[in-house]
Design an enzyme around this catalytic site. Structure first.
Site, PDB file in Angstrom:
ATOM      1  N   HIS A 117      -3.963  44.423  63.502  1.00 36.95           N
ATOM      2  CA  HIS A 117      -3.025  44.825  64.473  1.00 36.95           C
ATOM      3  C   HIS A 117      -2.953  46.401  64.685  1.00 36.95           C
ATOM      4  CE1 HIS A 117      -0.252  41.341  62.875  1.00 36.95           C
ATOM      5  NE2 HIS A 117      -1.267  41.531  61.980  1.00 36.95           N
ATOM      6  N   GLU A 140      -3.774  47.939  60.232  1.00 33.91           N
ATOM      7  CA  GLU A 140      -2.965  48.347  61.439  1.00 33.91           C
ATOM      8  C   GLU A 140      -3.992  49.725  61.899  1.00 33.91           C
ATOM      9  OE1 GLU A 140      -0.219  47.776  62.722  1.00 33.91           O
ATOM     10  OE2 GLU A 140       0.715  46.615  61.247  1.00 33.91           O
TER      11      GLU A 140
END
Length: 355
Positions: free
Chosen positions: A105, A196
């Site tokens: 992500h 992330e």
């Protein structure tokens, strides 16, 4: 997510071009089954015509659904309508024996680990939702963070948010219902973390090469961790594989018990140490084996130990975990009787097996 998508394409290229040239990559590929899905939401990627660093329509599919809020949840009823992309991934998880995974992500720089959701039974009242394999998840997150160019520094993307050592428990960061990470761990028997990888969701194209360089070593070292712990096969007296036998380490039973696949194979990710492994075939006495588990990631093979049930001669037994929020029963039992956590987990496991 642009960065993750690009990095995974680079990873594919790196693996295939390094095979038979780089001895480490060659051994890794010879001993590891690797599946790579560069994007789960092609609609969202195509819908983002004007990229924005902090927000984009790319989060949603064509039906306007966020796919990472769309999976069945182990803690509460997720009322979201299961999307075709989600169903395809659920089928993929069901039909393969995945052991370790990561989803990529953007919007932060951190390795986040399960649970993303929680209740009092997993410690959420203290702001941390702890899985039975919390130690393994912390190790996996740190493996990525400390092999990344800068994630381990934990500086975050602004002054308000910092992540010590570049990792976080998902629930501690923010509560999330219907995430792929928790679904894969509970129902897929696969340890998954969320990576992330960029503060900016859509960075300029000229920066993408640097993102690959920053993540390259971390990705390879993370893949190696699939060889942690112990693996093996459960067979009957004739040497035939026994599917759906429960194999777990004592003291860390899963709310949806981990079972052997159709080939009778099991895989348990465990840090080096001494463990009692419990193999159970319904109708027969459990087999216990104390194992000293080394760190075999450098050898690209987990410790191997097989279980043979000499009295058993059975066909495939059908067993599956319901898609209901399993930890709801866990929490209710906890509030009602307050036994020790260890006994409570065993009670829940028995409830799932014999329901």
């Amino acid at each position: 997510q642009t960065v993750g998508r690009e990095i995974l394409l680079h990873l594919i290229d790196f693996l295939v071009t390094s095979y038979r040239r780089d001895p480490i990559i060659t051994r890794l590929l010879n001993n590891t089954r690797i599946h790579i899905m560069p994007t789960m939401n092609p609609d969202g990627f195509e819908a983002t015509k004007v990229p924005d660093c902090y927000y984009s329509r790319g989060r949603y599919n064509k039906n306007g659904e966020d796919l990472n809020r769309n999976f069945p949840d182990a803690f509460e009823n997720n009322n979201a309508s299961i999307q075709p992309e989600t169903q395809a991934v659920m089928n993929w998880i069901k039909n393969e024996t995945f052991v370790l995974s990561a989803n990529l992500h953007g919007g932060a720089l951190v390795a986040s680990y399960t649970f993303d959701n929680g209740n009092s039974a997993t410690g959420s009242v203290k702001g941390y939702s702890r899985s039975p394999d919390d130690d393994v998840f912390i190790h996996l997150a740190k493996t990525y963070s400390f092999n990344h160019a800068s994630m381990y520094k934990g500086t975050g993307c602004d002054n308000r948010q910092t992540f010590p050592e570049g990792i976080t428990n998902g629930y501690s960061w923010y509560q999330l219902e219907g995430g792929m990470q928790d679904y894969n761990y509970v129902w897929g028997q696969c340890f998954e973390i969320t990576l992330e990888l960029s503060c900016c969701k859509y960075p300029p194209a000229e920066q993408l090469e640097k993102f690959w360089r920053d993540n390259k070593v971390a990705l390879i070292e993370y893949i190696k961790q699939v060889h942690l712990g112990v693996k093996g096969q459960v067979t009957d007296k004739n040497g035939n594989p026994i599917p759906n036998a429960i194999v777990e380490a004592e003291g860390r039973p899963h709310v949806c018990p981990y079972r052997t696949n159709e080939q009778g194979e099991y895989f348990l990710l465990l840090l080096p140490g001494t463990y009692v492994i419990n193999a159970t075939v319904p109708g027969f006495k459990s087999m216990l084996k104390t194992l000293e588990i080394p760190n075999n990631t450098g050898n690209f093979s987990a410790l191997k130990h097989d279980f043979s049930f000499s009295e058993a001669s059975i066909g495939s037994t059908v067993a599956s975990c319901p898609k209901t929020p399993l930890y709801q029963e866990f929490e209710r039992a906890s509030a009602a009787v307050k036994p020790t956590l260890h006994i409570l987990v065993l009670m829940t496991v028995m409830l799932v097996i014999f329901k």
